[in-house]
Design a protein around this motif. Structure first.
Motif, PDB file in Angstrom:
ATOM      1  N   ILE A 292      20.988  61.658  29.993  1.00 28.45           N
ATOM      2  CA  ILE A 292      19.999  61.362  28.953  1.00 28.45           C
ATOM      3  C   ILE A 292      18.616  61.391  29.578  1.00 28.45           C
ATOM      4  N   ARG A 293      17.735  62.141  28.979  1.00 31.86           N
ATOM      5  CA  ARG A 293      16.368  62.237  29.486  1.00 31.86           C
ATOM      6  C   ARG A 293      15.509  61.148  28.868  1.00 31.86           C
ATOM      7  N   VAL A 294      14.874  60.364  29.724  1.00 31.90           N
ATOM      8  CA  VAL A 294      13.908  59.342  29.292  1.00 31.90           C
ATOM      9  C   VAL A 294      12.600  59.665  29.996  1.00 31.90           C
ATOM     10  N   GLY A 295      11.734  60.396  29.310  1.00 32.00           N
ATOM     11  CA  GLY A 295      10.543  60.901  29.980  1.00 32.00           C
ATOM     12  C   GLY A 295      10.959  61.934  31.017  1.00 32.00           C
ATOM     13  N   THR A 296      10.569  61.729  32.259  1.00 27.06           N
ATOM     14  CA  THR A 296      10.996  62.610  33.340  1.00 27.06           C
ATOM     15  C   THR A 296      12.167  62.023  34.113  1.00 27.06           C
ATOM     16  N   THR A 297      12.697  60.913  33.639  1.00 24.94           N
ATOM     17  CA  THR A 297      13.855  60.297  34.274  1.00 24.94           C
ATOM     18  C   THR A 297      15.121  60.721  33.552  1.00 24.94           C
TER      19      THR A 297
END
Length: 521
Positions: A292-297
């Motif tokens: 799951i992408r959270v921003g660039t994380t």
């Protein structure tokens, strides 16, 4: 004397010259005949060469025809068959095997207080109307309470609530309410939660239904719009309403997701058939294995699945007892370490594609649903509060028509390049028209989808069994030949690893809380 010799020598020389000429002529005659023969032979050879070339050309033509036939067969098998399967056979098979959405219509929800987000139209309004028709006190969240859709929604809810009151001897029921809720604004979510708590003071059912396919732009809070509206706004609202849900137990949280959030087509030739050549060739659905992408994380699965934790006895919840998935877990127990790309962690636009952003947000919704259930089970004050996810599948609403706008690359390829090729452009338009009308004909009705949501939200068999995902592609929701709480239930082996991963779920929760705290300052 010398003159005589010279004269004689001259005569001899003349005679000798004539002899030499005669001999030379005699010697050159055979070569002339040989040249003629050679010329005749060369013509024969040329004729043979011409025949040989004609035969070679015929062989080449036959070989080309054979290659064309094989290429045609390969194209039919390699291209036409997958297209026929994906666009005709698979949809028709799904349509033919689709169960009727039969649920318990004798519902009595008197005294039940419910919130339905996105309740001013489509699936949300139909769900809220069904709940009101069963006696529930319903509040719906809408972006604009003054819009025509909000006014019509309030009228429909009042009619449904009034009919239930009349049919039950005039029992009083709290009037339905339409309240402003913008999930793309954290301030609006906080205001909605505070207003509802003050006005109603009780909540038994929270249906997180609202969503958007708009993507790859940021909200005023600096977060990608699909991620905030579909997931983070509901994460914030659910956490704000948890105290009220606990006080009003028994209570239930229902998260509306979709197949894009847990399965995708298998990778084909452009991805080197990573999911298997047969699945990739036909484009069969496979569980999402990406994080799951959270921003660039990126929150990646650690393969420490819920199934393994359950076998260790950590959860011990009825819904987790799924013998279909006893062998579905992985033996790895690596820590779920979020992967962070270079750059600002709040960068949401780099590499963003609308369809990927929407699927990413819905995957986060499913993971949140499972993680919420686990935390409720570990909390001593959450007895009777459960969390479920349901996929009503694609239904005939404006939500489908208002899909995400094409990306820049799609706009270039579709509207600029194709405009230079009228036959191709016309063919594409014709195919799109046929495909759209066929799909619309095969879409589920709004009532079908709403009945699925209402069943998951109210069925007694699911009251003590949370942490599950329901989809009518698995089976009917009632009388499926299995225990009631397993009807329509998607096995964990068909769910993404990240959704069933304990550490990934915990990390997503932590990152979500960090986003809310950063924007609250």
């Amino acid at each position: 004397a010398p003159g005589a010799r010279l004269a004689g020598g001259g005569a001899m020389d003349a005679a000798e010259l004539r002899g030499v000429i005669s001999r030379a002529t005699t010697r050159k005659a055979p070569p002339q005949r040989a040249v003629a023969k050679k010329a005749e032979k060369t013509e024969e050879e040329l004729e043979a060469e011409r025949k040989r070339k004609d035969e070679e050309e015929k062989e080449e033509e036959e070989l080309e025809r054979a290659c064309e036939q094989w290429c045609s067969k390969i194209c039919r098998i390699g291209i036409v068959v997958p297209l026929l399967f994906s666009y005709v056979l698979y949809p028709l098979g799904e349509y033919g095997m689709r169960p009727n959405m039969v649920i318990d219509d004798n519902l009595s929800l008197a005294g039940t207080h419910a919130i339905v987000t996105g309740g001013c139209g489509g699936l949300g309004l139909e769900t809220a109307t069904m709940l009101a028709r069963a006696g529930a006190s319903v509040a719906v969240g809408c972006r604009d309470t003054r819009s025509d859709s909000a006014v019509q929604a309030l009228k429909a809810l009042r009619v449904a609530s009034g009919k239930w009151s009349e049919s039950n001897g005039g029992i009083a029921v709290s009037q339905p309410a339409v309240m402003q809720l913008r999930l793309d604004s954290m301030a609006s979510v906080r205001s909605f939660a505070a207003q509802y708590t003050e006005q109603h003071g009780k909540l038994n059912l929270l249906v997180n239904n609202a969503g958007t396919r708009q993507a790859c732009t940021t909200t005023d809070d600096g977060i990608e719009v699909a991620f905030q509206v579909n997931y983070l706004g509901h994460f914030q609202l659910t956490n704000l309403m948890l105290p009220l849900l606990r006080q009003s137990s028994p209570a239930r949280v229902v998260h509306v997701t979709c197949r894009d959030g847990y399965v995708r087509p298998a990778h084909g030739w452009n991805q080197w058939f990573k999911d298997g050549w047969f699945k990739g060739w036909l484009g069969l659905p496979v569980p999402i294995v990406e994080g799951i992408r959270v921003g660039t994380t990126s929150v990646e699965p650690s393969f420490e699945s819920v199934a393994e934790q359950e076998e260790d006895g950590d959860l011990g919840h009825a819904a987790m007892d799924d013998e279909d998935d006893e062998n579905g877990g992985s033996a790895q127990t690596n820590a779920a370490t979020p992967r962070r790309a270079k750059g600002d962690k709040s960068d949401w636009s780099t590499g963003c594609r609308p369809e990927k952003a929407y699927a990413n947000a819905k995957l986060a919704v499913l993971t949140f649903s499972h993680e919420l259930e686990r935390r409720l089970r570990e909390s001593s004050g959450s007895e009777g509060v459960v969390s479920h996810a349901v996929n009503p599948n694609v239904i005939a609403t404006e939500f489908v028509a208002k899909g995400a706008p094409p990306s820049t690359s799609q706009q270039w390829s579709y509207f600029k390049v194709m405009s230079y090729f009228p036959p191709v452009w016309i063919s594409r338009k014709a195919f799109t028209w046929v495909h759209t009308h066929v799909c619309n004909w095969m879409l589920r009705s709004v009532e079908h989808g709403a009945r699925a949501v209402v069943h998951v939200a109210t069925a007694e068999a699911l009251a003590g069994a949370g942490g599950t995902l329901f989809d009518d592609l698995e089976s009917a929701f009632v009388r499926c030949g299995r225990p009631a709480h397993k009807c329509g239930r998607v096995p964990r082996s068909w769910q993404p690893p990240v959704a069933n991963d304990l550490q990934a779920g915990s990390k997503l929760w932590e990152l979500s809380e960090e986003l809310l705290k950063e924007r609250k300052r």
